[in-house]
Enzyme design. Structure first.
Site, short mmCIF file in Angstrom:
data_model
loop_
_atom_site.label_atom_id
_atom_site.label_comp_id
_atom_site.label_asym_id
_atom_site.label_seq_id
_atom_site.Cartn_x
_atom_site.Cartn_y
_atom_site.Cartn_z
CG HIS A 105 -24.03 -24.83 11.17
ND1 HIS A 105 -24.12 -23.45 11.24
CD2 HIS A 105 -24.15 -25.17 9.85
CE1 HIS A 105 -24.27 -22.97 10.02
NE2 HIS A 105 -24.31 -23.99 9.16
CG HIS A 151 -18.25 -22.51 15.48
ND1 HIS A 151 -18.83 -21.49 16.19
CD2 HIS A 151 -19.09 -22.78 14.44
CE1 HIS A 151 -19.97 -21.13 15.60
NE2 HIS A 151 -20.16 -21.91 14.55
#
Length: 289
Positions: A136, A193
């Site tokens: 992303h 993440h």
């Protein structure tokens, strides 16, 4: 143990803003420069198509390069995501779990995911082991840095046409940077993440974006506007030929070396050499045109 959260920025929003928005921006700016700012009536459609062509291909090339580098990193590193323990709930071969004190600080390779029955199999087999780098973040940083460069070039074109845009272009650039920052933070707060994954994705996207804008898309680094960069007039070839000029005997004083150029007509006279023309009927003067 970090829980599994729903994405704050979904894949639909990611590709809608990260891919579709720059494409729409390229088309809109090309139409504005040719049909609003430019006063030349001829070949507007052709120039608009050329501007879209020379900008869209480099952007798509950079998008493919960024996706490829991202996938190589994910499958090569195979780092576990922060929500791994909450989703997998690993069970060791000796029927113990990672919560047991005897298993703390031990590198475990053989385990069974007890949470497989309550979770998506694709998430277990693929999603939990693709934390590095953040996809992303890398895509958002790439597309937004491309937008910043492109808007900077558009602002230069507006100044070329004496158009006062105020803070319009800087505000758009700031909005692009703000969106990239928001996506990067959301990947950490959603526990998708680690911080280092987001930093690596940011560096990957910025690196690919700057390389594409400066070395692949040559029109984003020069001093000319888009129309000047796309529409470059061809220079006429220089013709050279020898011209013989007959000078009457009574008008001869000194030989004249004449030089005529296509851009500026001028002649230089050289009197350093004297010629005895008493027995000469004609003097040939060599000139280059």
């Amino acid at each position: 143990m970090y829980p599994l959260h729903k994405d704050t920025v979904s894949h639909r929003q990611l590709y809608g803003i990260g891919v579709a928005l720059p494409v729409v921006m390229i088309v809109v700016i090309a139409l504005m420069e040719n049909f609003v700012l430019n006063s030349r009536p001829s070949k507007k459609c052709i120039r608009a198509w050329l501007m879209v062509h020379v900008s869209l291909l480099p952007y798509l090339f950079g998008f493919a390069a960024e996706r490829l580098l991202k996938e190589i990193g994910k499958f090569s590193v195979g780092r576990l995501r922060p929500f791994f323990f909450a989703v997998c709930q690993p069970l060791l071969d000796d029927e113990t779990t990672c919560d047991w004190e005897m298993n703390h600080g031990i590198y475990i390779q053989n385990y069974t995911c007890r949470g497989l029955q309550n979770s998506n199999s694709r998430l277990i087999n693929y999603g939990m082991r693709t934390s590095f780098p953040s996809g992303h973040t890398s895509l958002t940083c790439y597309s937004m840095i491309f937008c910043v460069y492109y808007l900077q070039r558009f602002g230069r074109s507006l100044r070329h046409y004496r158009t006062n845009y105020g803070l319009f272009v800087p505000l758009l650039q700031f909005g692009a940077v703000l969106w990239a920052w928001f996506v990067a933070i959301s990947r950490v707060t959603d526990y998708k993440h680690h911080v280092s994954d987001v930093l690596a994705g940011c560096l990957l996207g910025l690196g690919v974006g700057i390389a594409v804008c400066r070395y692949v898309h040559g029109h984003l680094k020069g001093g000319r506007t888009f129309l000047e960069a796309v529409h470059i007039p061809k220079r006429a070839p220089t013709l050279q030929q020898d011209v013989q000029v007959v000078v009457p005997q009574q008008q001869q004083q000194t030989p004249i070396l004449g030089r005529i150029s296509g851009s500026s007509s001028y002649a230089t006279a050289s009197t350093s050499l004297a010629v005895d023309t008493s027995n000469v009927d004609e003097v040939h003067v060599l000139s280059h045109i």
